[in-house]
Scaffold this motif. Sequence first.
Motif, PDB file in Angstrom:
ATOM      1  N   HIS A   1     -77.788  19.098  52.850  1.00 58.23           N
ATOM      2  CA  HIS A   1     -76.797  19.202  51.768  1.00 58.23           C
ATOM      3  C   HIS A   1     -75.658  20.082  52.232  1.00 58.23           C
ATOM      4  O   HIS A   1     -75.886  21.142  52.792  1.00 58.23           O
ATOM      5  CB  HIS A   1     -77.423  19.786  50.493  1.00 58.23           C
ATOM      6  CG  HIS A   1     -76.696  19.371  49.241  1.00 58.23           C
ATOM      7  ND1 HIS A   1     -75.351  19.623  49.041  1.00 58.23           N
ATOM      8  CD2 HIS A   1     -77.120  18.687  48.153  1.00 58.23           C
ATOM      9  CE1 HIS A   1     -74.992  19.127  47.870  1.00 58.23           C
ATOM     10  NE2 HIS A   1     -76.032  18.537  47.304  1.00 58.23           N
TER      11      HIS A   1
ATOM     12  N   LYS B   1     -71.490  21.267  41.046  1.00 58.33           N
ATOM     13  CA  LYS B   1     -70.198  20.719  41.474  1.00 58.33           C
ATOM     14  C   LYS B   1     -69.087  21.183  40.528  1.00 58.33           C
ATOM     15  O   LYS B   1     -69.219  21.047  39.303  1.00 58.33           O
ATOM     16  CB  LYS B   1     -70.239  19.188  41.431  1.00 58.33           C
ATOM     17  CG  LYS B   1     -71.003  18.586  42.578  1.00 58.33           C
ATOM     18  CD  LYS B   1     -70.808  17.082  42.657  1.00 58.33           C
ATOM     19  CE  LYS B   1     -71.771  16.332  41.803  1.00 58.33           C
ATOM     20  NZ  LYS B   1     -72.279  15.101  42.438  1.00 58.33           N
TER      21      LYS B   1
ATOM     22  N   TYR C   1     -68.644  22.690  46.035  1.00 56.73           N
ATOM     23  CA  TYR C   1     -70.099  22.684  45.849  1.00 56.73           C
ATOM     24  C   TYR C   1     -70.614  24.109  45.999  1.00 56.73           C
ATOM     25  O   TYR C   1     -70.450  24.728  47.053  1.00 56.73           O
ATOM     26  CB  TYR C   1     -70.778  21.809  46.912  1.00 56.73           C
ATOM     27  CG  TYR C   1     -70.663  20.325  46.679  1.00 56.73           C
ATOM     28  CD1 TYR C   1     -69.488  19.642  46.978  1.00 56.73           C
ATOM     29  CD2 TYR C   1     -71.737  19.599  46.172  1.00 56.73           C
ATOM     30  CE1 TYR C   1     -69.383  18.273  46.770  1.00 56.73           C
ATOM     31  CE2 TYR C   1     -71.639  18.236  45.964  1.00 56.73           C
ATOM     32  CZ  TYR C   1     -70.469  17.578  46.264  1.00 56.73           C
ATOM     33  OH  TYR C   1     -70.378  16.223  46.058  1.00 56.73           O
TER      34      TYR C   1
ATOM     35  N   SER D   1     -71.659  14.639  51.213  1.00 50.45           N
ATOM     36  CA  SER D   1     -72.202  15.851  50.601  1.00 50.45           C
ATOM     37  C   SER D   1     -73.701  15.979  50.802  1.00 50.45           C
ATOM     38  O   SER D   1     -74.241  17.087  50.797  1.00 50.45           O
ATOM     39  CB  SER D   1     -71.889  15.863  49.101  1.00 50.45           C
ATOM     40  OG  SER D   1     -72.354  14.675  48.505  1.00 50.45           O
ATOM     41  N   ILE D   2     -74.374  14.854  50.950  1.00 51.01           N
ATOM     42  CA  ILE D   2     -75.840  14.906  51.091  1.00 51.01           C
ATOM     43  C   ILE D   2     -76.298  13.789  52.012  1.00 51.01           C
ATOM     44  O   ILE D   2     -75.678  12.713  52.044  1.00 51.01           O
ATOM     45  CB  ILE D   2     -76.525  14.795  49.702  1.00 51.01           C
ATOM     46  CG1 ILE D   2     -78.016  15.102  49.800  1.00 51.01           C
ATOM     47  CG2 ILE D   2     -76.285  13.439  49.056  1.00 51.01           C
ATOM     48  CD1 ILE D   2     -78.686  15.308  48.449  1.00 51.01           C
TER      49      ILE D   2
END
Lengths: 148, 79
Positions: free
Chosen positions: A84, A127, A53, A95-96
């Motif tokens: 995030h 991503k 990311y 991821s979030i």
Amino acid sequence: MPEPKNIFVVSSEVLDITGYMTEVTDPAYGAVASFVGTVRSPNLGEDVLYIDYEGYEAMIKTQMQVMADELRARLELGHLVLAHRLGRLAPGEASIAIVASSKHRKDALLACQTGIDRAKDLLPVWKYEVNPKSKTWVKGNSSASTPL
Amino acid sequence: MTVQVLFFASLREAANTRELHLSLDSPVSARALANQLENEHVGLELRGALCAINEHYVHPDTLLSEGDTVAFFPPVSGG
């Protein structure tokens, strides 16, 4: 009534979901809701090895403030965490996260649903997905603005 | 005037840099700057990219000001 607070997290460390739940929990608010997005595998039929990311960190925080202002204009929220993670994540890792409290359940639940939709529109994150056969930038969404 | 330019993700790769500092003779739009950058960086294709000035999304026709940070990046895929 406590002053509602926003907490914005952009980090390469593991997201502390339990800690965020603690941050938003307050006797004045009877509901706590959370949404957590994780790295999915397989994706499009292929096992995912990992996703890198990349993010524009300063702008992520600026856009998290935009998101929080939008959510608070529509919903009666208590405390709100928008988080995030960046860097390399393995399948199953978070991821979030969107974690919200409110006096009654509806607003906290809607904050999670609306919040993840807006996060996918607004947060400048990209991503790079790696599977055994290929390495690709994941196709993104340009609804935040008019593209060149 | 001077501006800072940032690239991210596939555009960072295509530009072969994350950051540039440029001096511009006159006020230009983000779109005009994008055209200039495409001419100067072989392989950099900004069509379809999003633009932000000072961390806020802008229309490509927005004029830049002294000291602005303008970012070009692909459609976003976070979450």
